[in-house]
Design an enzyme around this catalytic site. Structure first.
Site, PDB file in Angstrom:
ATOM      1  NE  ARG A  71      34.451  42.323  40.913  1.00 23.01           N
ATOM      2  CZ  ARG A  71      33.349  43.059  40.765  1.00 23.01           C
ATOM      3  NH1 ARG A  71      32.650  42.980  39.664  1.00 23.01           N
ATOM      4  NH2 ARG A  71      32.960  43.869  41.701  1.00 23.01           N
ATOM      5  CD  GLU A 109      33.473  48.736  50.299  1.00 21.18           C
ATOM      6  OE1 GLU A 109      34.001  48.490  49.214  1.00 21.18           O
ATOM      7  OE2 GLU A 109      33.101  47.840  51.065  1.00 21.18           O
TER       8      GLU A 109
END
Length: 175
Positions: A63, A100
């Protein structure tokens, strides 16, 4: 402008438990896929950097390509790809980092940044800062200067800004 940001925010899709249970994924592809969303996101990401001289843009797969290329075109600047391992055809440098929810590695062409070049790193999302830190570290390794970071979405509660030593411009912030 607050109305524009609220309209963009309504286009972002929340997907629970992706990529693993407990993670709320903020999907930036719906704004990119709508004429209002794409145009507004790019303009709001680009505006703080108008009139700056010699800024190149760096964006991470995938992205970051969408938003980074559009912002670079909007400001008539160059764009450098940061890709997953094995995707770039020429001599490259690499950087591993923590996500994460795991680990990953990114690569950049070794000749993509000229020493002293001012660079803006663009991505759709800043979360824990791992991807962004890998990008900024590669820019610095090649002798570039990170002039700033622009993201559509920042998950401020995950403190990704603390990992990067550059000013961050976020269009939309979630706590």
């Amino acid at each position: 402008m607050p109305d524009t940001i609220e309209r963009l925010k309504r286009l972002i899709r929340d997907i629970p438990d992706l990529p693993k249970p407990g993670i709320l994924f903020r999907d930036s592809t719906p704004p990119a896929g709508r004429p209002f969303g794409a145009g507004a996101a790019v303009e709001l990401m680009a505006n703080p950097f108008r009139g700056r001289i010699s800024i190149w843009f760096v964006g991470a797969e995938s992205r970051g390509f969408i938003f980074g290329t559009a912002v670079a075109c909007c400001l008539s600047a160059g764009f450098v790809l940061v890709r997953k391992p094995g995707k770039l055809p020429h001599k490259r440098i690499s950087m591993s980092y923590d996500l994460e929810y795991g680990k990953d590695t990114l690569e950049m062409h070794a000749d993509a940044i000229v020493k002293g070049q001012r660079v803006l790193v663009v991505d759709d999302l800043l979360a824990t800062g791992g991807t962004m830190k890998a990008c900024t570290d590669m820019v610095k390794q090649l002798g570039g200067t990170v002039a700033g970071i622009a993201v559509l979405i920042e998950l401020a509660g995950l403190t990704g800004q603390a990992k990067v030593a550059a000013p961050v411009h976020s269009v939309i912030k979630y706590g």
